[in-house]
Enzyme design. Structure first.
Site, short mmCIF file in Angstrom:
data_model
loop_
_atom_site.label_atom_id
_atom_site.label_comp_id
_atom_site.label_asym_id
_atom_site.label_seq_id
_atom_site.Cartn_x
_atom_site.Cartn_y
_atom_site.Cartn_z
N ARG A 193 0.84 -1.19 0.00
CA ARG A 193 0.00 0.00 0.00
C ARG A 193 0.89 1.26 0.00
O ARG A 193 2.03 1.22 0.45
CB ARG A 193 -0.91 0.02 1.23
CG ARG A 193 -1.81 -1.20 1.38
CD ARG A 193 -2.57 -1.15 2.70
NE ARG A 193 -3.48 -2.26 2.88
CZ ARG A 193 -3.19 -3.39 3.52
NH1 ARG A 193 -1.96 -3.53 4.05
NH2 ARG A 193 -4.08 -4.35 3.66
N LYS A 233 -1.20 -2.37 8.30
CA LYS A 233 -2.32 -1.85 9.07
C LYS A 233 -2.38 -2.52 10.45
O LYS A 233 -2.03 -3.68 10.59
CB LYS A 233 -3.64 -2.11 8.33
CG LYS A 233 -3.86 -1.22 7.11
CD LYS A 233 -5.24 -1.46 6.52
CE LYS A 233 -5.53 -0.49 5.38
NZ LYS A 233 -6.89 -0.71 4.83
N HIS A 260 -2.74 1.99 -6.07
CA HIS A 260 -3.41 0.71 -5.83
C HIS A 260 -3.49 -0.14 -7.09
O HIS A 260 -3.62 -1.36 -7.00
CB HIS A 260 -4.82 0.97 -5.27
CG HIS A 260 -5.03 0.36 -3.91
ND1 HIS A 260 -4.26 0.71 -2.83
CD2 HIS A 260 -5.91 -0.58 -3.47
CE1 HIS A 260 -4.66 0.02 -1.77
NE2 HIS A 260 -5.65 -0.77 -2.13
N ARG A 290 -0.83 -2.59 -6.98
CA ARG A 290 -1.18 -3.64 -6.00
C ARG A 290 -2.15 -4.64 -6.61
O ARG A 290 -1.99 -5.85 -6.47
CB ARG A 290 -1.78 -2.96 -4.77
CG ARG A 290 -2.17 -3.88 -3.62
CD ARG A 290 -2.52 -3.00 -2.42
NE ARG A 290 -3.16 -3.72 -1.35
CZ ARG A 290 -2.52 -4.42 -0.41
NH1 ARG A 290 -1.20 -4.50 -0.45
NH2 ARG A 290 -3.18 -5.02 0.56
N HIS A 335 -3.63 -8.80 3.85
CA HIS A 335 -5.07 -8.77 4.09
C HIS A 335 -5.40 -9.52 5.38
O HIS A 335 -4.94 -10.64 5.59
CB HIS A 335 -5.83 -9.45 2.94
CG HIS A 335 -5.85 -8.64 1.68
ND1 HIS A 335 -5.97 -9.20 0.43
CD2 HIS A 335 -5.76 -7.30 1.48
CE1 HIS A 335 -5.97 -8.25 -0.48
NE2 HIS A 335 -5.84 -7.09 0.13
N TYR A 388 -9.93 -10.69 -5.83
CA TYR A 388 -9.05 -10.64 -6.99
C TYR A 388 -9.23 -11.83 -7.92
O TYR A 388 -8.81 -11.78 -9.07
CB TYR A 388 -7.59 -10.55 -6.53
CG TYR A 388 -7.27 -9.22 -5.87
CD1 TYR A 388 -7.06 -8.09 -6.65
CD2 TYR A 388 -7.20 -9.10 -4.49
CE1 TYR A 388 -6.77 -6.87 -6.06
CE2 TYR A 388 -6.91 -7.89 -3.90
CZ TYR A 388 -6.70 -6.78 -4.69
OH TYR A 388 -6.43 -5.58 -4.10
#
Length: 317
Positions: free
Chosen positions: A161, A185, A256, A259, A282, A291
């Protein structure tokens, strides 16, 4: 931080956002919450709703109706299901925290029904060839272009990211193992591999390009902006968007898109879903599964192998 002594909405919002930052939520996440809550606040003011204890389910029904009829200024398009759900969720969680912090006697939105967010298919740079065209663009712009080329290459080879890239320090790179330590994150770290080509560009950047921007205040920050300081996420988006447009593509979310390409290309080439989940950071494999909807190569292969119309059945003649 000091609790508000008033129930005025925006004073409470500012306190709530301070709580979010204190809990380690990312700057992009908090920025999105602020934008969403500001939208609700301005809408509320037009209806003489100024205090948090005036926010109830009936008011949120009116707000949901407003969001359903809202059209975006840029293209006059309606909000997506996910956007509407997010905007309502920002208010719901805000009120929940006001209750937890005893700034409200009850959680008035506890029973709110949120709309389905639907299933969004990620936009992607669908081919490696398209990515390579974009990567060629910075080479026209001297030393700054070489820096930007190194950054875009890093996006491409790691799939991280923009906020994660902005946080990287030089000592997060291990050239011996070919791994980078990514600060993801929720303060979760993960190790992501870097391809040999990616390592070559990174070594070139650190050895030849970064010193052209660095000064004593640069510290250990890996990627430096023109002012010699750590690149900010928003500026990374501006930079990447510039080169996407120069390459002749008109697509939003430039950082993104790299990504997305990493995920879809790896899945196309047979990568296990769990491995892609780990690489992208994730929390839920359900996010990674999105995806698979744009993994065209695998879908086409399965179709050709299994559908009777593709099994050599006779045509019209």
């Amino acid at each position: 931080m000091q609790k508000p002594t008033t129930k005025r909405i925006w004073r409470c919002v500012k306190y709530y956002l301070e709580l979010c930052l204190a809990k380690g939520q990312g700057s992009d996440t908090v920025r999105n919450k602020r934008g969403g809550l500001k939208k609700f606040y301005l809408w509320s003011l037009e209806r003489n709703v100024t205090r948090t204890d005036q926010i109830d389910l009936d008011l949120m029904d009116d707000y949901a109706a407003y969001l359903n009829s809202y059209r975006k200024a840029l293209d006059n398009e309606p909000l997506s299901s996910a956007q509407k759900r997010n905007l309502l969720t920002y208010v719901k969680i805000f009120i929940k925290y006001m209750f937890i912090k005893k700034l409200l006697p009850t959680n008035t939105l506890d029973g709110i029904e949120l709309p389905s967010k639907g299933e969004q298919i990620p936009k992607a740079l669908y081919t490696v060839e398209e990515v390579e065209v974009i990567l060629e663009q910075p080479l026209l712009f001297g030393i700054k272009g070489l820096r930007d080329r190194s950054i875009l290459e890093f996006f491409f080879v790691t799939g991280i990211r923009r906020g994660e890239l902005a946080k990287l320090n030089i000592d997060d790179i291990d050239f011996n193992t070919g791994l980078v330590r990514v600060h993801g994150k929720g303060n979760k770290e993960r190790l992501v591999p870097i391809s040999p080509r990616g390592r070559e560009w990174l070594a070139f950047y650190i050895g030849k390009v970064r010193p052209m921007f660095a000064f004593i205040g640069s510290g250990k920050a890996l990627f430096l902006a023109n002012n010699g300081k750590r690149y900010m996420p928003g500026k990374l988006s501006d930079m990447a968007s510039q080169y996407v447009k120069l390459a002749g593509f008109d697509r939003t979310g430039a950082c993104h898109l790299f990504r997305h390409n990493t995920a879809t290309t790896m899945l196309d080439n047979g990568a296990d879903l769990r491995h892609v989940q780990e690489m992208l950071g994730h929390a839920s494999i359900l996010t990674t599964q999105l995806y698979t909807h744009v993994s065209r190569k695998k879908l086409t292969q399965v179709y050709n192998d299994t559908h009777p119309s593709a099994q050599g059945c006779s045509g019209l003649f």
